[in-house]
Design an enzyme around this catalytic site. Structure first.
Site, PDB file in Angstrom:
ATOM      1  N   GLU A  55     -10.519  -0.956  -8.509  1.00 34.41           N
ATOM      2  CA  GLU A  55     -11.802  -1.530  -8.915  1.00 34.41           C
ATOM      3  C   GLU A  55     -12.321  -2.609  -7.975  1.00 34.41           C
ATOM      4  O   GLU A  55     -13.513  -2.911  -7.968  1.00 34.41           O
ATOM      5  CB  GLU A  55     -11.671  -2.092 -10.342  1.00 34.41           C
ATOM      6  CG  GLU A  55     -11.444  -0.978 -11.345  1.00 34.41           C
ATOM      7  CD  GLU A  55     -10.829  -1.437 -12.653  1.00 34.41           C
ATOM      8  OE1 GLU A  55     -11.587  -1.715 -13.577  1.00 34.41           O
ATOM      9  OE2 GLU A  55      -9.583  -1.507 -12.743  1.00 34.41           O
ATOM     10  N   PRO A  88      -1.945   4.769   2.396  1.00 33.74           N
ATOM     11  CA  PRO A  88      -3.152   4.164   2.995  1.00 33.74           C
ATOM     12  C   PRO A  88      -4.381   5.065   2.930  1.00 33.74           C
ATOM     13  O   PRO A  88      -5.498   4.579   2.808  1.00 33.74           O
ATOM     14  CB  PRO A  88      -2.739   3.931   4.454  1.00 33.74           C
ATOM     15  CG  PRO A  88      -1.247   3.972   4.465  1.00 33.74           C
ATOM     16  CD  PRO A  88      -0.815   4.838   3.330  1.00 33.74           C
ATOM     17  N   ILE A  94       0.856  -1.184   0.000  1.00 37.40           N
ATOM     18  CA  ILE A  94       0.000   0.000   0.000  1.00 37.40           C
ATOM     19  C   ILE A  94       0.897   1.241   0.000  1.00 37.40           C
ATOM     20  O   ILE A  94       1.653   1.470   0.946  1.00 37.40           O
ATOM     21  CB  ILE A  94      -0.920  -0.003   1.245  1.00 37.40           C
ATOM     22  CG1 ILE A  94      -1.781  -1.268   1.275  1.00 37.40           C
ATOM     23  CG2 ILE A  94      -1.773   1.262   1.277  1.00 37.40           C
ATOM     24  CD1 ILE A  94      -2.660  -1.493   0.069  1.00 37.40           C
ATOM     25  N   GLY A 116      -2.941  -3.136  -6.707  1.00 30.74           N
ATOM     26  CA  GLY A 116      -3.942  -2.235  -7.287  1.00 30.74           C
ATOM     27  C   GLY A 116      -5.253  -2.336  -6.538  1.00 30.74           C
ATOM     28  O   GLY A 116      -5.650  -3.413  -6.089  1.00 30.74           O
ATOM     29  N   VAL A 117      -5.901  -1.198  -6.388  1.00 31.44           N
ATOM     30  CA  VAL A 117      -7.100  -1.125  -5.545  1.00 31.44           C
ATOM     31  C   VAL A 117      -8.250  -0.384  -6.212  1.00 31.44           C
ATOM     32  O   VAL A 117      -9.287  -0.165  -5.595  1.00 31.44           O
ATOM     33  CB  VAL A 117      -6.778  -0.414  -4.206  1.00 31.44           C
ATOM     34  CG1 VAL A 117      -5.810  -1.236  -3.378  1.00 31.44           C
ATOM     35  CG2 VAL A 117      -6.239   0.999  -4.439  1.00 31.44           C
TER      36      VAL A 117
END
Lengths: 752, 350
Positions: free
Chosen positions: A717, A644, A641, A714-715
């Site tokens: 979707e 955050p 991350i 990756g975050v």
């Protein structure tokens, strides 16, 4: 030439590594004070305004446009129709690669969907152009449109999504189903949805000879540049695009759209800068959408509740003239272990605009069906939904058999369930009520999204004044790229955030790839990381080969860069600042390029995905059927991350979209006319604050040494996936009514 | 946008004269009208801006005890007027359940009464709509009509009136004060809006130039204050028009209903007073069985106009719930989610 990077009046205090710090947005002050300049905020001298006339029919041809009436309106400068639109260097209907989508650029009088551009009116004012467009009063030769999933001949598309096979089989599904102890055969429907970022598509275009200057939101600057270069027959280097901020994109700004190109055509025709901004209702047609699906899922288990077969079939639709097929069945490839799995798709062609990538394309539609089906299967086996998922946990990717590069999904289940308080959930439906008598239900879903990477370049520079610069044409869609990528850049250059300039958001900078596929931080971040490593290596070469440097000869043992200095790895008393190294070498600066791309051997070896577990509570009025999501907790494992705070925001946004998918969002298309009847944000429902009183995103630590050197997955979707199904399952748990047509609306509960 | 004349009269008489010219429209907050103009749904030649007229922004108690609310009082001002809200809590609750805080701050009392239907075919200039163009046809029939009318509709129009505010107002016999070319007159709110029948192009009985200057709630209405509720079912928790809503108000004496008021929203082209239900309730002991009979009576003439049969059953259930909420007493304050099934602490079951 590029846009100035945003500045924050409050310096960020660095605590060790910049990566991992929850820094606030560097462009936050600009945004909340209105100083951030979005595309439509630009007003160059001599600006004219273009307004589109869109087709009100879905199929047929434009028989007449009252061009005279429009031209006669005071202030109207030009009316562009197929009759006078200048020739283009490339046919807008050409398709030379799957990433090239056909555009409606007034190439004929043919109408192939409702809200297709049929003319452009350019005027001195927005009002005059708007009225001019209305005065065109088109007459049509109308043909009956085809819009339903059942209409026309179905066919198996050659591929779905981006080149994925339409059909994949592993094992003998029919045999396993026949032998199963418990079986399920259910069909779910998802509706058409339309991208509605807060900022509609907008462009300000200005020509100077063969040089083209553009302000427009883009999720892929280099691709937009290339597309325009092809259409206008000029070199990509002649095109300068500024896209410092996007007011959201969600996939709809991944490819430059027809309306944006029409703004460029208009500017060329009138010889002045032209602004074209879509009105909200014009977002419903020419800039992509999520196609509806009908998904049939069959499952079987043995007597212990182990899945023995999963068959996931999707019927979807594309336009009559181009190909994009929502790969919904692919959601069943990765999550649950089963000896037999089949996924398949077929499609019909309808008179709508071409569907496109819309946040979690395939994953979102497929996930709500798969997670509902898993819940139904768990119930058929008499098992708790979490226990059932754990019993069918995939330790390797089910179809490919590959190990996962990392998969902390068990920890997500554990952490999410603890935080939510899943333990003690009654197995049967309709068992929980709140003190007001409302039905309470708890549901869960598993989230997943592939960890992708595209290709990118970045340029790193260190200067004699001790400052550094990182340049990359990256895209801030609101996700926080200005901040997260600058954090990676600062670490890559071994400098504090305050000592680097981060230049981004324009097409003259190195290509950062597409901001899509949840891959932008990994893709652009790795290019930045590599560019930083390259410039530090070049600087180290200068120092270690210079007899006057304390680092002379330290090359064999290696040097490390930290805080603007190089240190001998084995003796940190030998060190020298970047500035001193450059000064002595008589250099003002030193630069290097870095590239990124997925590692093919790692991809060959490993399955790479982000994962998560989402738990939701809904309340349902037992008599009135009204539904409210009162609590959502998601635990996600997405590799390293970078920031955050940004990541939490991304996950929350995705989870809220999951609420929207389950309960709110759908375009209502009139089946007779092919027109969308709720093409506005008053009636195209998305959640408001009162619909999401408590949404919580937790990240679970996950170290992945295979996806890329930074370990980023990756975050962008993943938050939608899992969440939509969790809510659907919670509604069932509250009411005992299994709604399989999304969104779940109250009429389905009070008549069900 | 089409050019139009903009006038800003300084007196009501001037305003009426200006608006008596054909093609004129009154402009107050414009929260509905301006959207309609931008969408090409209406195209007035002249806007008569009444927002600068004086004396139309008062909330006053008249000598006979009735409450008079000027047409330019903003929705939020009225809802948050402590005296008004304590006497007419269901009206305040209805106001606060409508639209958004921003819209309520702008929208006026008079404008609320005259807002147009939200039928998507009315807003879509390319669709046939008898309300927009007389005789054009009705594309909502046979179209996307899940939320359309179940009472009082005709083959020519199945739209609904979207106001929340009007629902309790009609239950309380509100009177609309109008000034027109022939002077002042009163129109009972129940007679202001027209059902579609053969002429859906006509929203109200108002004549050209007529201006709503105030509404009056009769003195008798505040006797319902202790047992007075508005309940609204919608497809998201806020910022949505009612699928169906109901106002219910009771005068109770030891559990016996002396007098009842019931009205429905979202079911017809006007706020729908359910007098059959009121008659059935009066004189009887307030209990669940009675409420169910009243609800059945209120919907006896209802029929689906499309894919909206569920609204009939939903309307019955809302009436039962609203009556039981009213019977158990008006809460001391309006909940954070006004008129919502999710207004914590106010959901009761009979």
């Amino acid at each position: 030439m590029s846009e100035s990077p945003p500045t924050s009046p409050m310096p960020h205090i660095r605590h060790g590594s910049n990566i991992g710090q929850p820094l606030t947005r560097r462009d936050g002050i600009l945004k909340v004070t209105g100083a951030a300049r979005y595309a439509a905020d630009n007003h160059p001298n001599g600006l004219a305004y273009a307004v589109l006339a869109l087709s009100s029919i879905a199929r047929g041809r434009v028989a007449f446009l009252d061009v005279q009436a429009a031209k006669s309106h005071p202030g109207v400068v030009e009316v562009i129709t197929p009759a006078n639109r200048p020739a283009l260097a490339e046919d807008p209907d050409a398709k030379t690669n799957p990433f090239m989508f056909k555009l409606d650029l007034l190439q004929s009088d043919r109408v192939r969907y409702a809200n297709q551009p049929i003319a452009v009116v350019v005027a001195e004012t927005l009002e005059a152009a708007t009225e001019g467009a209305a005065l065109l009063a088109p007459k049509y030769e109308v043909e009956d449109p085809i819009v339903a999933l059942d209409a026309g001949e179905s066919f198996v598309p050659p591929s779905v999504g981006v080149g994925n096979p339409s059909e994949i089989y592993k094992g003998d599904v029919a045999k396993k189903l026949a032998a199963a102890a418990n079986r399920l055969d259910v069909t779910y429907e998802t509706p058409p949805q339309y991208h509605n970022p807060m900022e509609p598509h907008a462009i300000v275009a200005a020509w100077d000879g063969d040089m083209l200057s553009i302000d427009t939101p883009s999720q892929a600057l280099a691709m937009a540049q290339g597309r325009l270069a092809g259409l206008f027959g000029i070199s990509p280097d002649n095109i300068h695009i500024r896209s410092p901020f996007l007011g959201g994109g969600f996939g709809s700004k991944g490819f430059i759209s027809g309306p944006q190109v029409l703004g460029v055509i208009a500017a060329r025709m009138v010889g002045r800068p032209v602004k074209l901004v879509l009105r909200r209702e014009q977002m419903f047609g020419p800039v992509g959408h999520r196609a509806p699906t009908r998904q049939t899922i069959r499952m079987g288990t043995d007597a212990q509740g182990k899945l023995t077969a999963i068959a996931h079939h999707t019927r979807t639709q594309s336009s009559t003239f181009d190909d994009f097929f929502e790969p919904a069945s692919d959601a069943s490839h990765t999550l649950y272990a089963s000896p037999a799995i089949s996924t398949s798709h077929d499609a019909v062609r309808v008179d709508t605009g071409t569907p496109l990538f819309m946040r979690a394309p395939g994953e979102a539609t497929g996930s709500i069906a798969l997670e509902s089906a898993i819940d139904e299967m768990a119930n058929a086996c008499g098992m708790d939904p979490l226990t059932f998922r754990l019993a069918n946990y995939a330790d390797v990717e089910p179809i490919s058999g590959k190990p996962f590069s990392s998969k902390a999904l068990r920890e997500c289940y554990t952490r999410g369930a603890e935080r939510f308080g899943w333990a003690g959930r009654p197995l049967r439906t309709g068992q929980m009520r709140d003190r007001d008598g409302l039905l309470v239900g708890w549901g869960m879903g598993t989230a997943t999204f592939p960890a992708l990477m595209f290709q990118a370049n970045a340029k790193a520079t260190l200067r004699r004044d001790g400052q550094g610069m990182m340049e990359i044409g990256a895209h801030d869609m609101g996700q926080g790229a200005w901040t997260a990528l600058a954090q990676i850049a600062a670490d890559a250059l071994a400098l504090d955030m305050e000592a680097i300039a981060f230049r981004s958001g324009t097409s003259d900078l190195p290509d950062a790839g597409i901001a899509g596929g949840s891959a932008h931080t990994a893709t652009a971040g790795m290019a930045i990381h590599n560019a930083g490593a390259a410039v530090i290596a070049a600087l180290a070469d200068l120092a270690t080969s210079d007899a006057k440097s304390p680092l002379f000869g330290a090359g064999n043992g290696g040097v490390i860069a930290r805080g603007g200095c190089l240190y001998a790895r084995n003796d940190e008393s030998r060190n020298e600042s970047f500035a001193d190294i450059l000064s002595r070498a008589g250099r003002d600066e030193i630069s290097a390029q870095g590239q990124s791309a997925a590692d093919p051997s790692a991809q060959e070896t490993y399955a790479m995905h982000s994962h998560g577990a989402v738990f939701a509570e809904v309340k349902v009025d037992p008599d009135l059927g009204q539904i409210r999501t009162t609590r959502v907790v998601g635990a996600f494992a997405a590799g390293r991350i970078i920031n955050p705070r940004m990541v939490e925001s991304q996950l929350l946004g995705g989870m809220i979209w999951g609420v929207s998918f389950a309960l709110h969002e759908q375009a209502h298309m009139d089946r007779r006319s092919g027109r969308i009847i709720n093409a506005n944000l008053g009636e195209y429902y998305i959640p408001v604050n009162a619909d999401v009183p408590s949404v919580e995103a937790i990240t679970v630590e996950e170290v992945d040494s295979h996806v890329n050197a930074l370990g980023i997955k990756g975050v962008g979707e993943i938050g939608i996936t899992g969440t939509a199904g969790a809510i659907a399952n919670a509604v069932w748990h509250a009411t005992g009514i299994r709604v399989r047509k999304f969104p779940i609306t109250l009429d389905q509960l009070i008549t069900g | 946008m089409k050019s139009f004349e903009y006038v800003r009269p300084t007196t009501v008489r001037e305003a009426v004269a200006a608006a008596s010219e054909p093609g004129s429209a009154y402009l107050a907050a414009g929260s509905n009208l301006l959207d309609l103009m931008k969408g090409g749904v209406v195209a007035p030649d002249r806007l008569v801006d009444i927002t600068h007229l004086t004396g139309l922004d008062r909330i006053e108690t008249l000598a006979n005890g009735s409450v008079r609310i000027g047409a330019l009082v903003r929705n939020a001002e009225l809802a948050h007027d402590a005296h008004f809200a304590s006497h007419f809590p269901a009206v305040a609750e209805a106001l606060l359940s409508g639209a958004t805080a921003q819209l309520r701050n702008a929208a006026t009392v008079g404008g609320n009464l005259l807002q147009r239907t939200r039928c998507g075919y009315f807003y879509d200039a390319a669709s046939a709509c008898n309300k927009r163009v007389a005789g054009a046809g009705c594309d909502a029939r046979g179209g996307d009509n899940r939320l359309h009318a179940v009472l009082g509709w005709s083959e020519n129009c199945i739209a609904t009136h979207p106001s929340d505010f009007c629902v309790p107002l009609v239950a309380f016999d509100t009177v609309v004060e109008v000034e027109g070319r022939a002077g002042k007159r009163d129109i009972p709110l129940d007679q202001l809006h027209c059902l579609p029948a053969d002429a859906p192009e006509r929203d109200t009985v108002l004549e050209r130039g007529d201006m709503i200057v105030a509404i009056r709630l009769p003195a008798a209405a505040d006797r319902f204050a202790p047992h007075s509720r508005y309940l609204k079912v919608r497809e998201r928790t806020s910022y949505a028009f009612a699928v169906v809503s109901a106002a219910a108000a009771l005068r109770l004496d030891a559990g016996r209903i002396l007098e009842a008021r019931v009205a429905l929203g979202g079911v017809a082209l006007k706020p729908w007073r359910a007098r059959e239900a009121e008659l059935l309730l009066a004189g009887n002991q307030a209990d669940a069985a009675l409420f169910h009979r009243a609800a059945t009576a209120a919907l006896v003439d209802a029929k689906p106009s499309g894919d909206n049969g569920f609204k009939i059953e939903l309307a019955r259930r809302i009436i039962v719930r609203a009556l039981s909420l009213a019977a158990s007493g008006t809460p001391a304050r309006v909940a954070a989610l006004p008129a919502s099934a999710f207004a914590s602490g106010v959901t009761h079951h009979v």
